[in-house]
Design a protein around this motif. Sequence first.
Motif, PDB file in Angstrom:
ATOM      1  N   VAL A 108       2.090   5.160  -0.141  1.00 33.53           N
ATOM      2  CA  VAL A 108       1.752   6.542   0.198  1.00 33.53           C
ATOM      3  C   VAL A 108       2.887   7.431  -0.303  1.00 33.53           C
TER       4      VAL A 108
ATOM      5  N   ILE B 208      -3.020  10.712   8.666  1.00 35.36           N
ATOM      6  CA  ILE B 208      -3.765  10.350   7.448  1.00 35.36           C
ATOM      7  C   ILE B 208      -3.496   8.886   7.079  1.00 35.36           C
ATOM      8  N   ILE B 209      -2.219   8.497   7.119  1.00 33.79           N
ATOM      9  CA  ILE B 209      -1.846   7.130   6.762  1.00 33.79           C
ATOM     10  C   ILE B 209      -2.462   6.126   7.735  1.00 33.79           C
ATOM     11  N   GLU B 210      -2.355   6.407   9.018  1.00 36.11           N
ATOM     12  CA  GLU B 210      -2.878   5.477  10.021  1.00 36.11           C
ATOM     13  C   GLU B 210      -4.389   5.318   9.906  1.00 36.11           C
ATOM     14  N   GLN B 211      -5.103   6.393   9.593  1.00 36.48           N
ATOM     15  CA  GLN B 211      -6.553   6.296   9.426  1.00 36.48           C
ATOM     16  C   GLN B 211      -6.916   5.445   8.218  1.00 36.48           C
ATOM     17  N   ARG B 212      -6.141   5.542   7.161  1.00 33.76           N
ATOM     18  CA  ARG B 212      -6.470   4.842   5.913  1.00 33.76           C
ATOM     19  C   ARG B 212      -5.925   3.421   5.858  1.00 33.76           C
ATOM     20  N   PHE B 213      -4.647   3.258   6.236  1.00 39.84           N
ATOM     21  CA  PHE B 213      -3.967   1.979   6.037  1.00 39.84           C
ATOM     22  C   PHE B 213      -3.425   1.324   7.307  1.00 39.84           C
TER      23      PHE B 213
ATOM     24  N   ASN C 167      -4.519   0.656  -3.920  1.00 37.19           N
ATOM     25  CA  ASN C 167      -4.202   0.952  -2.529  1.00 37.19           C
ATOM     26  C   ASN C 167      -3.059   1.954  -2.448  1.00 37.19           C
ATOM     27  N   TYR C 168      -3.371   3.204  -2.710  1.00 41.89           N
ATOM     28  CA  TYR C 168      -2.348   4.245  -2.669  1.00 41.89           C
ATOM     29  C   TYR C 168      -2.962   5.550  -2.172  1.00 41.89           C
ATOM     30  N   LEU C 169      -2.099   6.423  -1.702  1.00 40.22           N
ATOM     31  CA  LEU C 169      -2.468   7.791  -1.331  1.00 40.22           C
ATOM     32  C   LEU C 169      -1.411   8.726  -1.875  1.00 40.22           C
TER      33      LEU C 169
ATOM     34  N   LYS D   5       0.891  -1.164   0.000  1.00 39.35           N
ATOM     35  CA  LYS D   5       0.000   0.000   0.000  1.00 39.35           C
ATOM     36  C   LYS D   5       0.924   1.207   0.000  1.00 39.35           C
TER      37      LYS D   5
END
Length: 132
Positions: A36, A100-105, A80-82, A34
Amino acid sequence: MLDLNNKVALITGVNNPQGIGASTANSLAKAGAKVVCVYKKLKFHFNENETRENGFNKYHKALSCDAAEVEEQIKQFTNNYLIIERDSVEKDNITDIFNIIEQRFGNVEIFVNNAAMCSENDTIFYPLMTRR
């Protein structure tokens, strides 16, 4: 090929679609991570005629781009990317990025610090004759 299925990878300095950050992001996405990508949108003014004469036109254009082309590349390998536009040097931005990362992935498991700080006095901006 290395299996990084569902590992969360953070790569900074992903502005240039031909750069190390983009290549790294694409490789990690291919391996199942994933991905980011964090970039800082640079506002760089230059004289296009002068830079073309000095051979730095491609370099200057890379500095002034955003991550849209990189995003198009990554989409070929994963959904699966941001892509996050932030200056990764600022402490508050770093906190934002990780939230942001922890909320999403979830937690970051792979970190590639590809961000660089440059100034107008960097060697690449000087014509060859002034370096001799």
